[in-house]
Structures are given as structure tokens and as C-alpha cells.
Design a protein around this motif. Structure first.
Motif, PDB file in Angstrom:
ATOM      1  N   LEU A  76       0.826  -1.320   0.021  1.00 11.78           N
ATOM      2  CA  LEU A  76       0.117   0.162  -0.197  1.00 11.78           C
ATOM      3  C   LEU A  76       0.786   1.347  -0.007  1.00 11.78           C
ATOM      4  O   LEU A  76       2.004   1.207   0.759  1.00 11.78           O
ATOM      5  CB  LEU A  76      -0.779   0.010   1.149  1.00 11.78           C
TER       6      LEU A  76
ATOM      7  N   ILE B  48       0.551   6.656   3.398  1.00 14.56           N
ATOM      8  CA  ILE B  48      -0.385   7.711   3.684  1.00 14.56           C
ATOM      9  C   ILE B  48      -0.093   8.973   3.221  1.00 14.56           C
ATOM     10  O   ILE B  48       1.025   9.336   3.896  1.00 14.56           O
ATOM     11  CB  ILE B  48      -0.946   7.437   5.190  1.00 14.56           C
TER      12      ILE B  48
ATOM     13  N   ASP C 158      -4.229  16.195  -5.525  1.00 16.96           N
ATOM     14  CA  ASP C 158      -4.466  15.189  -6.008  1.00 16.96           C
ATOM     15  C   ASP C 158      -3.731  15.205  -7.247  1.00 16.96           C
ATOM     16  O   ASP C 158      -2.824  16.111  -7.771  1.00 16.96           O
ATOM     17  CB  ASP C 158      -5.993  15.171  -6.640  1.00 16.96           C
ATOM     18  N   ASP C 159      -3.443  13.972  -7.967  1.00 15.03           N
ATOM     19  CA  ASP C 159      -2.477  13.596  -9.115  1.00 15.03           C
ATOM     20  C   ASP C 159      -3.160  14.550 -10.323  1.00 15.03           C
ATOM     21  O   ASP C 159      -4.380  14.910 -10.483  1.00 15.03           O
ATOM     22  CB  ASP C 159      -2.641  12.339  -9.723  1.00 15.03           C
TER      23      ASP C 159
ATOM     24  N   PRO D 152      -8.795  12.538   9.032  1.00 21.95           N
ATOM     25  CA  PRO D 152      -8.545  11.562  10.156  1.00 21.95           C
ATOM     26  C   PRO D 152      -7.398  10.578   9.533  1.00 21.95           C
ATOM     27  O   PRO D 152      -7.552  10.269   8.317  1.00 21.95           O
ATOM     28  CB  PRO D 152      -9.800  10.665  10.256  1.00 21.95           C
TER      29      PRO D 152
ATOM     30  N   SER E  26      -5.758   7.487   8.535  1.00 18.29           N
ATOM     31  CA  SER E  26      -6.168   6.223   8.128  1.00 18.29           C
ATOM     32  C   SER E  26      -5.394   4.914   8.628  1.00 18.29           C
ATOM     33  O   SER E  26      -5.757   3.846   8.661  1.00 18.29           O
ATOM     34  CB  SER E  26      -6.563   6.241   6.872  1.00 18.29           C
ATOM     35  N   GLY E  27      -4.060   5.435   9.076  1.00 16.00           N
ATOM     36  CA  GLY E  27      -3.262   4.421   9.911  1.00 16.00           C
ATOM     37  C   GLY E  27      -2.702   3.329   8.523  1.00 16.00           C
ATOM     38  O   GLY E  27      -2.553   3.793   7.599  1.00 16.00           O
TER      39      GLY E  27
ATOM     40  N   ALA F 135      -6.386  -0.442   4.706  1.00 13.20           N
ATOM     41  CA  ALA F 135      -6.632  -0.343   3.220  1.00 13.20           C
ATOM     42  C   ALA F 135      -7.791   0.493   2.924  1.00 13.20           C
ATOM     43  O   ALA F 135      -7.661   1.209   1.968  1.00 13.20           O
ATOM     44  CB  ALA F 135      -6.520  -1.754   2.543  1.00 13.20           C
TER      45      ALA F 135
ATOM     46  N   SER G 130     -14.880   3.785  -5.448  1.00 14.47           N
ATOM     47  CA  SER G 130     -14.260   3.304  -6.676  1.00 14.47           C
ATOM     48  C   SER G 130     -14.555   4.929  -7.132  1.00 14.47           C
ATOM     49  O   SER G 130     -14.191   4.941  -8.472  1.00 14.47           O
ATOM     50  CB  SER G 130     -14.710   2.355  -7.467  1.00 14.47           C
ATOM     51  N   THR G 131     -14.888   5.836  -6.725  1.00 17.11           N
ATOM     52  CA  THR G 131     -15.072   7.278  -7.041  1.00 17.11           C
ATOM     53  C   THR G 131     -16.077   7.509  -8.063  1.00 17.11           C
ATOM     54  O   THR G 131     -16.359   8.536  -8.738  1.00 17.11           O
ATOM     55  CB  THR G 131     -13.803   7.880  -7.782  1.00 17.11           C
TER      56      THR G 131
ATOM     57  N   TYR H  66     -11.446   6.581   2.987  1.00 19.33           N
ATOM     58  CA  TYR H  66     -10.079   6.513   2.456  1.00 19.33           C
ATOM     59  C   TYR H  66      -9.782   5.080   1.815  1.00 19.33           C
ATOM     60  O   TYR H  66     -10.009   4.206   2.489  1.00 19.33           O
ATOM     61  CB  TYR H  66      -9.068   7.118   3.537  1.00 19.33           C
TER      62      TYR H  66
ATOM     63  N   ALA I  46      -6.505   3.134   0.433  1.00 17.31           N
ATOM     64  CA  ALA I  46      -5.085   3.192   0.289  1.00 17.31           C
ATOM     65  C   ALA I  46      -4.688   4.394   0.726  1.00 17.31           C
ATOM     66  O   ALA I  46      -3.449   4.838   0.174  1.00 17.31           O
ATOM     67  CB  ALA I  46      -4.565   2.649  -0.889  1.00 17.31           C
ATOM     68  N   GLY I  47      -5.006   5.207   1.675  1.00 19.55           N
ATOM     69  CA  GLY I  47      -4.548   6.430   2.242  1.00 19.55           C
ATOM     70  C   GLY I  47      -5.128   7.622   1.446  1.00 19.55           C
ATOM     71  O   GLY I  47      -4.869   8.896   1.548  1.00 19.55           O
TER      72      GLY I  47
ATOM     73  N   ARG J 298     -11.135  13.816  -2.243  1.00 22.49           N
ATOM     74  CA  ARG J 298     -10.302  14.921  -2.504  1.00 22.49           C
ATOM     75  C   ARG J 298      -9.094  14.424  -3.362  1.00 22.49           C
ATOM     76  O   ARG J 298      -8.301  15.248  -3.978  1.00 22.49           O
ATOM     77  CB  ARG J 298      -9.841  15.516  -1.355  1.00 22.49           C
ATOM     78  N   GLN J 299      -8.897  13.195  -3.316  1.00 25.00           N
ATOM     79  CA  GLN J 299      -7.885  12.477  -4.259  1.00 25.00           C
ATOM     80  C   GLN J 299      -8.401  11.546  -5.128  1.00 25.00           C
ATOM     81  O   GLN J 299      -7.673  10.356  -5.145  1.00 25.00           O
ATOM     82  CB  GLN J 299      -6.596  12.085  -3.317  1.00 25.00           C
ATOM     83  N   PRO J 300      -9.305  11.733  -5.786  1.00 30.56           N
ATOM     84  CA  PRO J 300      -9.882  10.825  -6.486  1.00 30.56           C
ATOM     85  C   PRO J 300      -8.884  10.076  -7.648  1.00 30.56           C
ATOM     86  O   PRO J 300      -8.899   8.929  -7.770  1.00 30.56           O
ATOM     87  CB  PRO J 300     -11.097  11.196  -7.424  1.00 30.56           C
TER      88      PRO J 300
ATOM     89  N   GLN K  31      -5.682  10.043  -7.744  1.00 29.43           N
ATOM     90  CA  GLN K  31      -4.686   9.209  -7.179  1.00 29.43           C
ATOM     91  C   GLN K  31      -5.107   8.000  -6.521  1.00 29.43           C
ATOM     92  O   GLN K  31      -4.648   6.733  -6.724  1.00 29.43           O
ATOM     93  CB  GLN K  31      -4.179  10.119  -6.098  1.00 29.43           C
TER      94      GLN K  31
ATOM     95  N   THR L 217      -4.939   2.931  -7.699  1.00 32.60           N
ATOM     96  CA  THR L 217      -4.549   1.813  -6.480  1.00 32.60           C
ATOM     97  C   THR L 217      -5.779   0.834  -6.638  1.00 32.60           C
ATOM     98  O   THR L 217      -5.747   0.141  -5.979  1.00 32.60           O
ATOM     99  CB  THR L 217      -4.434   2.355  -5.116  1.00 32.60           C
TER     100      THR L 217
ATOM    101  N   VAL M  36      -6.011  -2.363  -4.009  1.00 32.34           N
ATOM    102  CA  VAL M  36      -7.486  -2.705  -3.209  1.00 32.34           C
ATOM    103  C   VAL M  36      -8.311  -3.127  -4.759  1.00 32.34           C
ATOM    104  O   VAL M  36      -8.275  -2.453  -5.513  1.00 32.34           O
ATOM    105  CB  VAL M  36      -8.051  -1.522  -2.538  1.00 32.34           C
TER     106      VAL M  36
END
Lengths: 278, 334
Positions: free
Chosen positions: A10, A13, A19-20, B7, B9-10, B13, B60-61, B71, B73-74, B79-81, B83, B87, B165
Motif C-alpha cells: 500500500l 499515507i 491530487d494527481d 483523520p 487512516s493508519g 486499506a 471507486s469514485t 479513504y 489506500a490512504g 479529494r484525491q480521486p 490518485q 490503486t 485494493v
């Protein structure tokens, strides 16, 4: 059996990170892969080109031989004069009719689930739209080439080659602007039949309420106002001026204004609907 | 720019908090919380309309949630669709392949869209075709494939980008035993799988962990056996050494007041007495009674309830189709 897929760690984080972005080169590569997909469709199903190939032939012969004598007579000439009149009109008509196909094809993609796959991949969503438009433009060029061959056979006089290319360029420009309308229909409506039906409702008044097939002199006042600003008249008149001589300015302005207006209005709607459709 | 609002996500996945999605008056997701560890195969089990597909589409956005955070995979779904899309792999309910293209053309196209070079895209395509036993059908149009083949091609397409994932939305449709085996093999390979299903059998076969979803909420969560144990209902199967003792055995158990909650049943075919047990204490008491009466036993086993029964007990209603899945057997140490 075969090689195993190595474990994929993975990624670290990256909270709050921007974003890309998809670069131009990657965007072009994605568009290329999708253009190839649409070209493979044509290769596997050559019948899908029938409309682009046969329509110019059928419509030209139909109008030239059915109405040619009568309308040509009113133009103060005959059959031969009508050929000169109607071929630039056919060019205008073709640009819109071919553009319509983009909507139905697009609609089908939403039904078989492949669009979901594209939309969950790291590709620019505009790539899918641009690829579709590129292939339709190609079909438009094929249709135009065939139209010109038929035109030569029925006696069209090619006198101004530069004008011809300019006219084709203008038709392609307008056609690509029209595609945004049909893309919006394709994304919005439920099935391909509705897309086609709505497409005809958009096209028919524009095509027949225009100077494509006959001069607008005999039409009533309000209709003449409509035809004067109808982009189909504009495109047909401009193409006529460029190909056989005559006034160009008004038609050119009307066509360019419509092309710009349609693109500015419809492209964002199409892209937005496409992006947010769930 | 790290924001404190997000937050952590540690190492999860998938991390979902308070996810809500309405479709008009319908509430598809009603505050879903979900954690998935990397490498886990989580089965999201629920009836039609429970919100399974909406959950997958948010993750899956494809769908924006009305509220909540998610989240994968982080990456933040909202906000980061883009990226995030690097994954994940999605195999939807309808095979998302181009039916007009051949198997290899489909996979090659996906490879190119995922920025593989031409030779790499070709290599990866034939590698996956072989892996899913589609090499012979590689040149055929996907439209001519059988349901199972199309499903395998779809799965292969989802794996081209080596996703961290993988979502399998209702893979039952055409998921043949071979494909199931492939899915299970991926488990050991670090791919986190989130699969949705309404079939107990499928969830039992594929998933290591389960989340039961009903009416847009996760109502139970745990390992397959854990979830079954949570229901706290086990069935004791006692086989006396002498089949003739069957009825006297049942009478004795009834007399001891140990089978009051549910009816004891004979199973003459297998020569067993079947006793539903409600608690561990009851089980202990039952074994004690048998010993006190000196009944010679050939075998005694407890059976965990099937997932169908689990589902019934946590949701209060049955799933669409009940499966006759073989229940897990546990020997009771005598």
C-alpha cells in the motif's frame, strides 16, 4: 500455471496531499488508446460506416434527380445549376448528420459497463470524449470525400480548390461543435433510441428550415429570419460562396458564432454530466 | 499541505466513517463505518438494495457521498480521486469489457490507459490471459465469450494495473470455480479484496472476514466463524453407540430439561439425536447428563449455524436465496 502477481504494498499515507494531475503526454496516450478502440470497432463492423459512405451518395442523387430540375428551373437554370447549388448544402447537412452518431455510440458505452471501468481508471475523463469526437471527425472526412466524388460524377464544377478546403474545414468545425449537443443527449437520455429520436428533432428543423436544399427567397418573413440565423443556412451559404463564388461573410460569421457558442455552452455541460453521472 | 482535519487512516486499506448517500427519498447508505486491513478479503454480505453496490461505487469514485469520509489506500475518495484510481481495480456487476474487441485487445487497451509501454501492455495482457485460461480465446471478440469467460476477462482487466485494493461487486454472476480459486489465490498476494455478495455460500468460500449490511448500515462485523459464534446458536449432534438407544436417549435429555428451548430431533438415517444448544453452560450440562446416565457414545459433534442462519438472526429476515452450504464441523473434546 503462470507467473504470480507480486505483492503490491500500500502506498504511504498521503493525507491532504494534492491530487494527481494527468500530463499532456499521458492524456494524448490515453486518447490514442481510445481512438484505437473506436477504429477497431469500425474494422470489425464495417457496416457501421454505411451511413458515412452511403448517405452522401443517396442524398445527392435523390435531391439532384428528384428536385434538381424543378428547383434548378426556379434558379434560372436547370439540373446542372442545381448541382452547383446543392453540393455545398450537402456538405453542411453531412456535418450535422454524422455528428449525431456520436450520441448513440456514447450512450451504448454507458450501458455495457465499460464506461464505469474508464471512470475508475487514472485517465482524464476528457480523453474518452476527445477520442469519440476524433473518430467521428474521421467519419466526417470519409463522408466528405465520398460526397466530393459523387459531386464530380453528377457534374459539379470544382473551380476553387482553396475554397473547397476552406469549406470542408468550416463544415468539420461546425460538426465538431454540434457533437457536444449530441454528447449531452447521449449522457442524459436513457437509451440509444431516445438519443436518436431527440437527435432527429434537433436536426430536422435546422436542416429543412435552411438554404441547404433550396433558396429561401420564397419563404415567409418569420421563416426567412429563422433561416438567416440558422447555422445550417450559414454553413451552406458560406460553403457555397467558398466553392462556387458569392457572398461569404454573413454565412461565415453565423457559422463561427454558432460553433463557438455551442462549444462554450455544451462542452462544459457534456463534461460535467459525463463526470458526475452515477 | 497536510490538513489536521483529515483523520489518519493508519495502515488500513479501506477506512470509511459515517458514509451517507441518498437517492431522492431512498437512503442507500445510512452512516456506514468500515475498516479493512491490508491483505484482507472482506465479504460485504447483504440482500438486494442493502447498499452494497452504492458502497463500492463510492469507494471507486463513481458516486459522491452526501456525507462522511472514505479513504482507500490512504487516498481521500473526495479529494484525491485520481490518485485513488491508481490503486484500485473494479469488477462490477456487469462485465465491464468492450464486447466488440477481442480479449487481448481489451487488455492491451487497459494496459495502455494505465501508462504501460506498448511491449509491456502486450506482455501483461498475454500474462493475464494465460493466468485466467483465456489464451485460446484471446483473439475472439469478447461478445462471443461465455458468461464465465467474460467474468474472467473482466477480472483480468481489473488486475492489469496491479491494484492494491480490488472490488468485486456481486461476483457470483458467472464466477466459476476456477475464477473463485484465482480470487482466493490473490489473497495471499497482498491484494486487499472487498467483495459484495448476497449469497452465503460465496461469502463463506471467498471471504476471510465479513461485514453484514442491511438498509444502508453495517449491522455485524467479524470473521466468518466469529460471526457464526456471535449468534450463539450451535447444534449438537449425538450418535449413541447403539442405534436402538436413540429414542431412550432423547427421552432422557428431555427429562433432564435440557432441550426445552427447541425441539430435539431424531435423524434415523445417520442414527443421531440433534439438539439445538443455546449456550456453553447448556452444552456442558448436556455432556454431564450423558456421562451421568452412562450412555455409550460413538460420536458427538457441534455444528455452527450456516451464514444464512446468521443473517436471519442479525437482520430478522432471510436473504433472497438460501444455500445448502455444508456447515463447519467441530469435534467436541470428550
Amino acid at each position: 500455471m503462470s507467473t504470480a502477481i507480486p505483492t503490491r504494498d500500500l502506498p504511504a499515507i498521503q493525507q491532504g496531499e494534492a491530487d494527481d494531475r494527468i500530463g499532456l503526454r499521458a492524456g494524448l496516450r490515453h486518447t490514442g488508446a481510445l481512438v484505437r478502440r473506436n477504429l477497431l470497432w469500425i474494422k470489425k463492423d464495417p457496416e457501421s460506416m454505411f451511413d458515412a459512405v452511403l448517405m452522401p451518395v443517396v442524398f445527392t442523387l435523390l435531391f439532384v434527380y428528384v428536385f434538381g430540375g424543378a428547383i434548378g428551373h426556379s434558379l434560372g437554370g436547370g439540373h446542372h445549376q442545381y448541382v452547383q447549388y446543392v453540393i455545398p448544402g450537402m456538405l453542411a447537412m453531412m456535418s450535422m448528420t454524422i455528428a449525431q452518431g456520436v450520441g448513440t455510440g456514447f450512450n451504448e458505452d454507458f450501458h455495457n459497463g465499460i464506461m464505469d471501468r474508464f471512470r475508475t481508471m487514472p485517465i482524464g475523463r476528457s480523453s474518452v470524449l476527445i477520442a469519440k469526437i476524433s473518430v467521428e471527425l474521421l467519419r466526417m472526412l470519409v463522408a466528405t470525400t465520398i460526397l466530393m466524388i459523387v459531386a464530380a460524377l453528377v457534374g459539379f464544377e470544382f473551380t476553387n480548390w482553396a475554397g473547397l478546403f476552406a469549406a470542408v474545414g468550416l463544415a468539420v468545425l461546425f460538426g465538431s461543435a454540434m457533437m457536444w449537443i449530441f454528447l449531452v443527449l447521449g449522457v442524459t437520455l436513457k437509451n440509444a433510441q431516445s438519443v436518436q429520436a431527440m437527435g432527429f428533432l434537433v436536426m430536422m428543423p435546422l436542416q429543412f428550415g435552411s438554404s441547404i436544399f433550396a433558396p429561401t427567397r420564397s419563404m415567409s418573413g418569420w421563416l426567412r429570419t429563422f433561416t438567416a440565423y440558422n447555422p445550417m443556412s450559414g454553413l451552406a451559404d458560406a460553403a457555397r460562396g467558398l466553392m462556387i463564388g458569392g457572398p461569404i461573410a454573413h454565412g461565415l460569421v453565423v457559422t463561427l458564432a454558432w460553433s463557438a457558442g455551442l462549444t462554450l455552452l455544451m462542452a462544459p455541460i457534456a463534461i460535467h454530466r459525463f463526470t458526475t453521472k452515477s | 499541505m497536510p490538513t489536521s482535519r483529515a483523520p489518519a487512516s493508519g495502515a488500513l486499506a479501506v477506512k470509511v466513517r459515517g458514509l451517507i448517500k441518498h437517492y431522492g427519498p431512498t437512503t442507500a447508505l445510512d452512516g456506514v463505518d468500515l475498516d479493512v486491513r491490508p491483505g484482507a478479503v472482506l465479504g460485504v454480505l447483504g440482500p438486494n438494495g442493502a447498499g452494497k453496490t452504492t458502497l463500492v461505487r463510492v469507494l471507486s469514485t463513481l458516486v459522491r457521498p452526501d456525507a462522511g469520509t472514505a479513504y482507500v489506500a490512504g487516498c481521500d475518495v473526495l479529494r484525491q480521486p485520481r490518485q485513488l484510481r491508481r490503486t484500485i481495480g473494479l469488477t462490477g456487476q456487469y462485465a465491464s469489457v468492450d464486447e466488440k474487441l477481442s480479449g487481448i485487445e481489451n487488455l492491451y487497451m487497459i494496459g495502455r490507459l494505465l501508462d504501460l509501454s506498448r511491449p509491456d501492455a502486450r506482455r501483461r495482457a498475454s500474462e493475464l490471459l494465460e493466468r485466467f485460461s483465456l489464451t485460446e480465446a484471446a483473439q475472439r471478440t469478447a461478445g462471443t465469450y461465455s458468461g464465465g469467460m467474460r467474468r474472467r476477462l473482466d477480472l483480468a482487466a481489473s488486475l492489469i494495473g496491479r491494484p492494491a485494493v480490488l472490488y468485486l461487486d456481486e461476483p457470483t454472476t458467472g464466477l466459476d470455480p476456477r475464477t473463485r480459486k484465482e480470487v482466493r489465490r490473490m489473497v495471499g498476494e497482498g491484494v486487499t479484496v472487498l467483495l459484495t455478495t448476497q449469497y452465503m455460500e460465496e461469502a463463506e468460500q471467498l471471504a476471510s472476514e465479513l461485514a453484514v449490511i442491511d438498509r444502508g448500515k453495517i449491522i455485524a462485523r467479524g470473521g466468518v466463524s466469529e460471526l457464526k459464534a456471535k449468534v450463539g446458536r450451535r447444534t449438537l449432534r449425538i450418535r449413541p453407540a447403539d442405534p436402538l438407544h436413540l429414542s431412550s436417549l432423547a427421552t432422557e435429555l428431555d427429562a433432564a430439561g435440557l432441550t426445552g428451548l427447541a425441539a430435539t430431533a431424531f435423524d434415523r438415517e445417520t442414527g443421531t439425536v440433534v439438539v439445538p444448544v443455546q449456550s456453553d453452560e447448556q452444552l456442558t450440562a448436556l455432556v454431564g447428563t450423558l456421562a451421568a446416565h452412562g450412555v455409550a457414545l460413538a460420536d458427538i459433534t457441534t455444528e455452527l449455524p450456516t451464514l444464512d442462519e446468521v443473517f436471519l438472526s442479525v437482520t430478522g429476515h432471510r436473504t433472497g436465496i438460501s444455500q445448502d452450504a455444508a456447515p463447519a464441523h467441530q469435534e467436541v473434546a470428550a
